[in-house]
Design a protein around this motif. Sequence first.
Motif, mmCIF file in Angstrom:
data_model
loop_
_atom_site.group_PDB
_atom_site.id
_atom_site.type_symbol
_atom_site.label_atom_id
_atom_site.label_comp_id
_atom_site.label_asym_id
_atom_site.label_seq_id
_atom_site.Cartn_x
_atom_site.Cartn_y
_atom_site.Cartn_z
ATOM 1 N N GLU A 1 0.823 -1.209 0.000
ATOM 2 C CA GLU A 1 0.000 0.000 0.000
ATOM 3 C C GLU A 1 0.863 1.269 0.000
ATOM 4 O OE1 GLU A 1 -2.709 -0.709 3.228
ATOM 5 O OE2 GLU A 1 -3.760 -2.189 2.007
ATOM 6 N N ALA A 2 1.989 1.184 0.701
ATOM 7 C CA ALA A 2 2.841 2.365 0.800
ATOM 8 C C ALA A 2 3.543 2.694 -0.519
ATOM 9 C CB ALA A 2 3.871 2.165 1.904
ATOM 10 N N PHE A 3 3.837 1.650 -1.310
ATOM 11 C CA PHE A 3 4.634 1.893 -2.521
ATOM 12 C C PHE A 3 3.878 1.688 -3.818
ATOM 13 C CE2 PHE A 3 8.058 1.034 0.597
ATOM 14 C CZ PHE A 3 8.809 2.178 0.391
ATOM 15 N N TYR B 1 8.502 7.622 4.977
ATOM 16 C CA TYR B 1 8.715 7.846 6.410
ATOM 17 C C TYR B 1 7.387 8.240 7.037
ATOM 18 C CZ TYR B 1 13.540 8.008 4.922
ATOM 19 O OH TYR B 1 14.748 7.681 4.376
ATOM 20 N N TRP B 2 7.085 7.636 8.154
ATOM 21 C CA TRP B 2 5.881 8.006 8.895
ATOM 22 C C TRP B 2 6.193 9.258 9.702
ATOM 23 C CZ3 TRP B 2 0.873 6.955 9.049
ATOM 24 C CH2 TRP B 2 0.138 7.313 10.190
ATOM 25 N N PHE B 3 5.307 10.225 9.642
ATOM 26 C CA PHE B 3 5.538 11.448 10.416
ATOM 27 C C PHE B 3 4.243 11.920 11.056
ATOM 28 C CE2 PHE B 3 5.552 16.181 10.487
ATOM 29 C CZ PHE B 3 6.495 16.348 11.505
ATOM 30 N N ALA B 4 4.348 12.221 12.353
ATOM 31 C CA ALA B 4 3.209 12.791 13.070
ATOM 32 C C ALA B 4 3.738 13.961 13.876
ATOM 33 C CB ALA B 4 2.593 11.752 13.999
ATOM 34 N N GLY B 5 3.003 15.044 13.918
ATOM 35 C CA GLY B 5 3.440 16.210 14.687
ATOM 36 C C GLY B 5 3.131 17.474 13.934
ATOM 37 N N ALA B 6 3.221 18.601 14.615
ATOM 38 C CA ALA B 6 2.989 19.924 14.019
ATOM 39 C C ALA B 6 1.730 19.946 13.143
ATOM 40 C CB ALA B 6 4.210 20.351 13.201
ATOM 41 N N GLY B 7 0.617 19.489 13.733
ATOM 42 C CA GLY B 7 -0.656 19.573 13.018
ATOM 43 C C GLY B 7 -0.924 18.421 12.071
ATOM 44 N N ILE B 8 -0.054 17.426 12.087
ATOM 45 C CA ILE B 8 -0.286 16.257 11.236
ATOM 46 C C ILE B 8 -0.520 15.048 12.128
ATOM 47 C CG2 ILE B 8 0.798 14.658 9.595
ATOM 48 C CD1 ILE B 8 1.904 16.906 8.169
ATOM 49 N N GLU B 9 -1.651 14.404 11.922
ATOM 50 C CA GLU B 9 -2.000 13.268 12.779
ATOM 51 C C GLU B 9 -1.130 12.057 12.502
ATOM 52 O OE1 GLU B 9 -5.917 11.932 13.660
ATOM 53 O OE2 GLU B 9 -6.733 13.892 13.135
ATOM 54 N N GLY B 10 -0.560 12.036 11.313
ATOM 55 C CA GLY B 10 0.284 10.902 10.949
ATOM 56 C C GLY B 10 0.045 10.528 9.509
ATOM 57 N N ALA B 11 1.109 10.506 8.724
ATOM 58 C CA ALA B 11 1.016 10.138 7.307
ATOM 59 C C ALA B 11 2.416 9.816 6.812
ATOM 60 C CB ALA B 11 0.425 11.293 6.495
ATOM 61 N N TYR B 12 2.483 9.221 5.629
ATOM 62 C CA TYR B 12 3.774 8.889 5.047
ATOM 63 C C TYR B 12 4.236 9.992 4.110
ATOM 64 C CZ TYR B 12 3.203 4.220 6.898
ATOM 65 O OH TYR B 12 3.049 3.174 7.747
ATOM 66 N N PHE B 13 5.527 10.258 4.202
ATOM 67 C CA PHE B 13 6.139 11.266 3.334
ATOM 68 C C PHE B 13 7.415 10.680 2.770
ATOM 69 C CE2 PHE B 13 3.521 13.406 6.389
ATOM 70 C CZ PHE B 13 2.837 14.344 5.625
ATOM 71 N N ASP B 14 7.826 11.207 1.628
ATOM 72 C CA ASP B 14 9.124 10.786 1.116
ATOM 73 C C ASP B 14 10.183 11.650 1.795
ATOM 74 O OD1 ASP B 14 9.242 13.220 -0.196
ATOM 75 O OD2 ASP B 14 8.887 12.388 -2.178
ATOM 76 N N GLN B 15 11.447 11.485 1.423
ATOM 77 C CA GLN B 15 12.512 12.183 2.154
ATOM 78 C C GLN B 15 12.463 13.700 1.995
ATOM 79 O OE1 GLN B 15 16.377 11.392 0.710
ATOM 80 N NE2 GLN B 15 15.666 10.826 -1.315
ATOM 81 N N GLY C 1 9.634 15.332 2.143
ATOM 82 C CA GLY C 1 8.438 15.828 2.816
ATOM 83 C C GLY C 1 7.238 15.928 1.897
ATOM 84 N N GLU C 2 7.364 15.313 0.722
ATOM 85 C CA GLU C 2 6.216 15.241 -0.180
ATOM 86 C C GLU C 2 5.377 14.041 0.266
ATOM 87 O OE1 GLU C 2 5.858 17.181 -3.044
ATOM 88 O OE2 GLU C 2 7.723 18.281 -2.732
ATOM 89 N N THR C 3 4.078 14.127 0.037
ATOM 90 C CA THR C 3 3.230 13.005 0.453
ATOM 91 C C THR C 3 3.593 11.777 -0.361
ATOM 92 O OG1 THR C 3 1.542 13.645 -1.108
ATOM 93 C CG2 THR C 3 1.264 14.360 1.174
ATOM 94 N N SER C 4 3.439 10.667 0.310
ATOM 95 C CA SER C 4 3.762 9.411 -0.327
ATOM 96 C C SER C 4 2.567 8.494 -0.151
ATOM 97 C CB SER C 4 4.987 8.827 0.338
ATOM 98 O OG SER C 4 5.230 7.560 -0.181
ATOM 99 N N GLY C 5 2.233 7.788 -1.176
ATOM 100 C CA GLY C 5 1.067 6.916 -1.077
ATOM 101 C C GLY C 5 -0.194 7.729 -1.179
ATOM 102 N N GLN C 6 -1.315 7.068 -1.054
ATOM 103 C CA GLN C 6 -2.591 7.738 -1.244
ATOM 104 C C GLN C 6 -3.304 7.838 0.090
ATOM 105 O OE1 GLN C 6 -3.278 4.761 -3.929
ATOM 106 N NE2 GLN C 6 -4.541 3.489 -2.635
ATOM 107 N N SER C 7 -4.276 8.729 0.146
ATOM 108 C CA SER C 7 -5.003 8.809 1.402
ATOM 109 C C SER C 7 -6.193 7.844 1.430
ATOM 110 C CB SER C 7 -5.450 10.246 1.665
ATOM 111 O OG SER C 7 -6.032 10.783 0.512
ATOM 112 N N PHE C 8 -6.349 7.024 0.359
ATOM 113 C CA PHE C 8 -7.370 5.968 0.363
ATOM 114 C C PHE C 8 -6.706 4.603 0.252
ATOM 115 C CE2 PHE C 8 -10.042 9.507 -0.606
ATOM 116 C CZ PHE C 8 -11.298 9.163 -0.141
ATOM 117 N N PRO D 1 -7.119 11.139 -4.388
ATOM 118 C CA PRO D 1 -6.521 12.384 -3.902
ATOM 119 C C PRO D 1 -5.318 12.163 -2.991
ATOM 120 C CG PRO D 1 -8.521 11.890 -2.708
ATOM 121 C CD PRO D 1 -8.423 10.850 -3.782
ATOM 122 N N ASN D 2 -4.383 13.040 -3.077
ATOM 123 C CA ASN D 2 -3.223 13.031 -2.182
ATOM 124 C C ASN D 2 -3.371 14.139 -1.145
ATOM 125 O OD1 ASN D 2 -1.630 10.929 -3.127
ATOM 126 N ND2 ASN D 2 -0.950 12.176 -4.858
#
Length: 444
Positions: free
Chosen positions: A204-206, A256-270, A272-279, A408-409
Amino acid sequence: MKRILPQSFTKVRATSALSTQASWQKRHLAWLTAAVFLPLSLMVTAYGVVEYGPSEPVNVRQVTQQLITPTIVSAQSDTPFWREEIIQTGDGLGKLFNKLSINDNQAWEFIRTDPSAKVLYELSAGRLIRAQTTPDGRLLQMSYLNKAGNLIQVIRDGEQLRTQIAPAVTEKYTQQKSGTISSSFYGATDAIGLPDEVAQQLIEAFEQKVDFHNSLKAGDHFSVIYEVEKSGGEDLRTGRILAAQFTNNGQKHEIYWFAGAGIEGAYFDQNGETSGQSFLSSPVKFSRISSGFSRRFHPVLFKWKSHKGVDYAAPTGTPIYSAADGVVTRVTRDAGYGKFIEIKHGDQYSTLYAHLSAFAKGLKPGQSIKKGEVIGAVGRTGRVTGPHLHYEFKVKGTQVNPLTLKLPNSKPLNATQLAQFKPQMLRTKQQLALLSKVELAKLD
Ligand SMILES: [Zn+2]
């Protein structure tokens, strides 16, 4: 079809629960809880009193002497025994009683007849079961973790037995694994003992970057760092992937999984662009599409109808996951859909799940839901010929084909978030690089 895994990726493994416990297989421990008399430290105080004449001062001397006696170990006849066994596929309580040397008619009757003991039959292959008995086999206590991660216990209080269920005390660990594809993706994940749930998350991540259907090559490799929850030393469940790297055809992808600064948690590439889909690519795992989004002959109504969803064939009871974060709008039933759930995802999107056998406990309209959260189970309620999930994806209220829709991303990280993300990411990146190096060195 692109987003859906071909059948060659589907996998049914009756023994999958055992895989994480493979190293435990050889364990068969029985030990004796010996009664140990604590070292006896005797404090002996002697008062030496010497009497002199009345004019003489009385000299009182206090002498303290420690007498140390050797430790006495005694294996008394009523010393209880602890035993543990790994529950095997097909093991019933009767069989486990034998394996654990429990010889106790009262306990057996209790387990067979007491209504509170029904829960004891939730045995999960691969889990440990522990029992304490008297030397002649009378059950004092027994415990194991069930599938849901609760600690199930039978406890003796004097002449009475009782059952107790409590959430297991758990601790989170991170686990890291690395693998190389030679024949198939699952072949590689099996070879390194990567749990199926983590393998599924990797796909799902890739899957937006790597075509798992057509583009995997021998020599492609991956490294993954993921969470594991343990209880009493036992792996209870795997959690989320924290970081992963996938090299496909010489091209390296990272998340990379990242949570913090207003983000509940999502995957980003190195970057900081979104990675994967939100569905999620599909709301059920390891199933196949039995009917796509199209016009088709309706097997129950015996007429041509447009099919405004996608059907996933899966056995009754298969868990259904919310395709994305959202808010539940409907939990109800009607003649056609049977039991169904609708979830709204932001302003534009909604998903609908029909023909369910059951809703998740307590699920109700207005409730917030997370991507991947279990919302119900596959069934055959409503107008159907067999158990399956009918899944609809709506954009502004109109059904669209989720298999071809460009999903959507979420937004990339902003400057504040990046400042938090970067140092974490760099540390993890080093860890991934090391894992990958070790994996590649094995191949040389
Ligand atoms: Zn359908």
